[in-house]
Scaffold this active site. Structure first.
Site, mmCIF file in Angstrom:
data_model
loop_
_atom_site.group_PDB
_atom_site.id
_atom_site.type_symbol
_atom_site.label_atom_id
_atom_site.label_comp_id
_atom_site.label_asym_id
_atom_site.label_seq_id
_atom_site.Cartn_x
_atom_site.Cartn_y
_atom_site.Cartn_z
ATOM 1 N N TYR A 274 0.845 -1.208 0.000
ATOM 2 C CA TYR A 274 0.000 0.000 0.000
ATOM 3 C C TYR A 274 0.880 1.257 0.000
ATOM 4 O O TYR A 274 1.175 1.823 1.054
ATOM 5 C CB TYR A 274 -0.885 0.029 1.252
ATOM 6 C CG TYR A 274 -1.831 -1.150 1.380
ATOM 7 C CD1 TYR A 274 -2.825 -1.388 0.437
ATOM 8 C CD2 TYR A 274 -1.741 -2.014 2.461
ATOM 9 C CE1 TYR A 274 -3.694 -2.462 0.558
ATOM 10 C CE2 TYR A 274 -2.606 -3.095 2.600
ATOM 11 C CZ TYR A 274 -3.584 -3.313 1.638
ATOM 12 O OH TYR A 274 -4.433 -4.373 1.767
ATOM 13 N N TRP B 34 -3.960 6.112 2.643
ATOM 14 C CA TRP B 34 -5.319 5.560 2.740
ATOM 15 C C TRP B 34 -6.056 6.313 3.838
ATOM 16 O O TRP B 34 -5.486 6.602 4.903
ATOM 17 C CB TRP B 34 -5.270 4.070 3.096
ATOM 18 C CG TRP B 34 -5.491 3.174 1.918
ATOM 19 C CD1 TRP B 34 -6.647 2.543 1.585
ATOM 20 C CD2 TRP B 34 -4.538 2.796 0.915
ATOM 21 N NE1 TRP B 34 -6.469 1.806 0.432
ATOM 22 C CE2 TRP B 34 -5.191 1.948 0.000
ATOM 23 C CE3 TRP B 34 -3.190 3.116 0.687
ATOM 24 C CZ2 TRP B 34 -4.550 1.406 -1.109
ATOM 25 C CZ3 TRP B 34 -2.562 2.572 -0.408
ATOM 26 C CH2 TRP B 34 -3.240 1.722 -1.297
ATOM 27 N N ASP C 36 -6.885 4.407 7.405
ATOM 28 C CA ASP C 36 -5.547 4.050 7.916
ATOM 29 C C ASP C 36 -4.879 5.294 8.497
ATOM 30 O O ASP C 36 -4.311 5.280 9.591
ATOM 31 C CB ASP C 36 -4.644 3.537 6.787
ATOM 32 C CG ASP C 36 -5.028 2.166 6.288
ATOM 33 O OD1 ASP C 36 -6.044 2.061 5.580
ATOM 34 O OD2 ASP C 36 -4.320 1.191 6.614
ATOM 35 N N GLY D 240 -13.968 -0.853 3.946
ATOM 36 C CA GLY D 240 -12.688 -1.276 4.511
ATOM 37 C C GLY D 240 -12.645 -2.783 4.732
ATOM 38 O O GLY D 240 -11.576 -3.367 4.828
ATOM 39 N N ASP E 184 -13.012 -5.452 2.854
ATOM 40 C CA ASP E 184 -13.115 -5.733 1.422
ATOM 41 C C ASP E 184 -13.838 -7.027 1.035
ATOM 42 O O ASP E 184 -14.695 -7.018 0.172
ATOM 43 C CB ASP E 184 -11.711 -5.803 0.791
ATOM 44 C CG ASP E 184 -10.940 -4.507 0.943
ATOM 45 O OD1 ASP E 184 -11.393 -3.607 1.675
ATOM 46 O OD2 ASP E 184 -9.866 -4.398 0.342
ATOM 47 N N ARG F 250 -5.412 -13.086 0.618
ATOM 48 C CA ARG F 250 -6.006 -11.940 -0.069
ATOM 49 C C ARG F 250 -7.367 -12.308 -0.696
ATOM 50 O O ARG F 250 -7.713 -13.476 -0.795
ATOM 51 C CB ARG F 250 -5.046 -11.461 -1.180
ATOM 52 C CG ARG F 250 -3.706 -10.940 -0.689
ATOM 53 C CD ARG F 250 -3.797 -9.574 -0.080
ATOM 54 N NE ARG F 250 -4.391 -8.602 -0.975
ATOM 55 C CZ ARG F 250 -4.751 -7.367 -0.593
ATOM 56 N NH1 ARG F 250 -4.548 -6.961 0.641
ATOM 57 N NH2 ARG F 250 -5.302 -6.540 -1.447
ATOM 58 N N TYR G 271 -7.907 -12.423 4.915
ATOM 59 C CA TYR G 271 -8.275 -11.001 4.970
ATOM 60 C C TYR G 271 -9.445 -10.743 5.941
ATOM 61 O O TYR G 271 -9.264 -10.870 7.131
ATOM 62 C CB TYR G 271 -8.585 -10.562 3.535
ATOM 63 C CG TYR G 271 -8.179 -9.151 3.163
ATOM 64 C CD1 TYR G 271 -7.079 -8.525 3.712
ATOM 65 C CD2 TYR G 271 -8.906 -8.435 2.210
ATOM 66 C CE1 TYR G 271 -6.716 -7.230 3.322
ATOM 67 C CE2 TYR G 271 -8.543 -7.146 1.812
ATOM 68 C CZ TYR G 271 -7.447 -6.558 2.376
ATOM 69 O OH TYR G 271 -7.102 -5.284 1.991
ATOM 70 N N GLU H 161 -0.461 -6.986 9.375
ATOM 71 C CA GLU H 161 -1.706 -6.343 8.939
ATOM 72 C C GLU H 161 -2.894 -6.968 9.677
ATOM 73 O O GLU H 161 -3.786 -6.268 10.136
ATOM 74 C CB GLU H 161 -1.862 -6.521 7.413
ATOM 75 C CG GLU H 161 -3.023 -5.740 6.819
ATOM 76 C CD GLU H 161 -3.121 -5.885 5.297
ATOM 77 O OE1 GLU H 161 -2.326 -6.653 4.710
ATOM 78 O OE2 GLU H 161 -3.989 -5.220 4.710
HETATM 79 C C1 DGY Z 1 -6.720 -2.978 -1.257
HETATM 80 O O1 DGY Z 1 -6.193 -2.618 -2.304
HETATM 81 O O2 DGY Z 1 -6.560 -4.093 -0.758
HETATM 82 C C2 DGY Z 1 -7.506 -2.026 -0.506
HETATM 83 O O3 DGY Z 1 -8.138 -2.566 0.592
HETATM 84 C C3 DGY Z 1 -8.434 -1.257 -1.373
HETATM 85 O O4 DGY Z 1 -8.529 -0.051 -0.744
#
Ligand code: DGY
Length: 435
Positions: free
Chosen positions: A33, A37, A40, A165, A167, A200, A352, A396
């Site tokens: 990242y 953000w 964040d 957030g 996802d 992911r 995730y 994370e």
């Molecule tokens: C990502 O790219 O994983 C983010 O959560 C999108 O904002």
């Protein structure tokens, strides 16, 4: 529980915050990242507040310099060029000098600036900066009500999973299946080269994330049209609770600084949402659920979204039920609080938002429970969170069964939350924080 060396933990967290500092904003983590953000940043600012208050305010000011004219605060600000992230500015196609994404994020800024201000040893020094940010944050809150709740129900919807957030939460599997994938332009994901693909979202989910982005782009990012035009409209109780809390915190701060009109407007917004929130309560599940606004039905998925609601003042009865639910979960996983029901068939302890623990969420639940008198459960969450760090460092997110750190490492908001946890309540780490 692992023995915790609070001074070492403080130094470790401070080191991550310093490494991820880009001067006027922070990145969540290098590589995965590489930009700023939204939520964040606001939560990371709380961490900077323990190291350098001026830097903490700068973080939030930088974000709000990229607020859109309509009031929306984008979820990503692309301050630099970096092709290590997908989707970059060329996919979003937002016409701004410094480009941004076109959707928003959980509105934690009101909560964050109140906390920074209240905790300051010299709040007067930050008064002018608070006075400048308050109308901007208020504009953002108003934008949520106007553009994500056009029918005025009191509850705002999210129109893209990235807006929540959370996802790839199980909560929106069924609704997300209705998002088409035809016409998605060929693309290469970058996230899976920085983090374990098993941790992911799936390819099928990415196709739909991108379809929604292309669809909103085709509507010129006109927020007066996007809500109704989106096949994905989810009312997330946790998201709405964050909005209530931020409206109320902003109102308190505005009152303290003599900004009565903004205070009254934010209190009224909070009240409207609070009055509508019980419609998301499930007696059978003992927690709140998401609403699929397109179908008009509650989503039968017992996730963290329904527990995060305790971040807002939801009343003693529901706060008590949520504390009971957290205690029940604590008997099912070694660490708490997993992002999805560990007893559910679709729980996945490493993928995730489908099971792993996120410390920002732990912080919100622990803080909310504490405010509502549920100290024992709050302490249990704080203890579990600090223990995870001791076992697996500043990741994370974490596997609630094994404690394994997942996703990206060296993570800003995890580091910031460690400093919050060291400070919470009696402050297990007061010594470290006052060193
Ligand atoms: C990502 O790219 O994983 C983010 O959560 C999108 O904002």
């Amino acid at each position: 529980m692992t023995e915790i060396d609070t001074s070492a933990l403080f130094a470790q967290a401070a080191g991550v915050l310093q490494d991820n500092d880009r001067g006027t904003y922070s990145v969540p983590t290098k590589g995965l990242y590489p930009f700023q953000w939204n939520w964040d940043s606001c939560l990371t600012a709380l961490g900077y507040g323990f190291l350098d208050e001026d830097r903490a305010w700068t973080e939030i000011e930088t974000l709000f310099r990229h607020q859109w004219d309509d009031g929306m605060v984008p979820h990503i600000v692309f301050h630099v060029e970096d092709d290590g992230y997908f989707p970059g500015p060329d996919v979003w196609g937002v016409a701004r000098e410094i480009q941004t994404s076109g959707i928003s994020n959980p509105p934690v800024a009101g909560f964050a600036i109140r906390r920074l201000y209240d905790r300051s040893s010299n709040p007067e020094a930050f008064r002018a900066r608070a006075e400048a940010l308050i109308p901007k944050i208020s504009h953002w809150h108003r934008w949520f009500h106007a553009c994500r709740d056009p029918e005025g129900t009191g509850l705002v919807a999210v129109i893209h999973p990235w807006e929540t957030g959370r996802d790839n939460s199980v909560d929106w599997d069924a609704a997300f299946d209705r998002v088409p994938t035809e016409g998605v332009k060929p693309y290469t994901r970058r996230d899976t080269s920085h983090a374990n693909p098993e941790h992911r979202p799936t390819q099928a989910q990415y196709d739909r994330y991108i379809w929604l982005v292309q669809h909103f782009r085709s509507l010129g990012w006109d927020n007066s049209r996007l809500h109704d035009a989106s096949p994905f409209q989810i009312v997330d109780p946790g998201f709405n609770a964050i909005l209530i809390r931020s409206c109320e915190d902003l109102a308190d701060l505005a009152d303290a600084l003599g900004m009565a009109e903004i205070a009254a407007e934010n209190r009224a917004m909070a009240e409207r949402t609070r009055a509508a929130l019980p419609s998301l309560w499930s007696e059978a599940h003992g927690q709140y659920l998401c609403l699929d606004r397109k179908l008009g039905t509650l989503i039968d998925s017992r996730s963290i979204g329904g527990l995060m609601t305790v971040f807002a003042d939801i009343g003693a009865e529901h706060a008590g039920r949520i504390a009971e639910r957290v205690e029940e979960i604590a008997s099912q996983t070694k660490w708490i609080v997993p992002s999805h029901d560990p007893a559910a068939a679709d729980f996945n302890s490493t993928r995730y938002w489908r099971g792993p623990i996120w410390l920002i969420i732990n912080f919100m639940i622990a803080d909310g429970l504490r405010r509502q008198g549920r100290i024992e459960t709050s302490d249990r969450i704080v203890g579990s969170s600090l223990d995870l760090i001791a076992v697996s460092g500043l990741a994370e997110y974490y596997d609630p069964h094994t404690g394994e750190g997942c996703g990206g490492g060296h993570f800003s908001w995890t580091a910031a939350m460690v400093l919050e946890f060291l400070n919470i309540g009696d402050g297990v780490g007061n010594e470290a924080l006052n060193h």
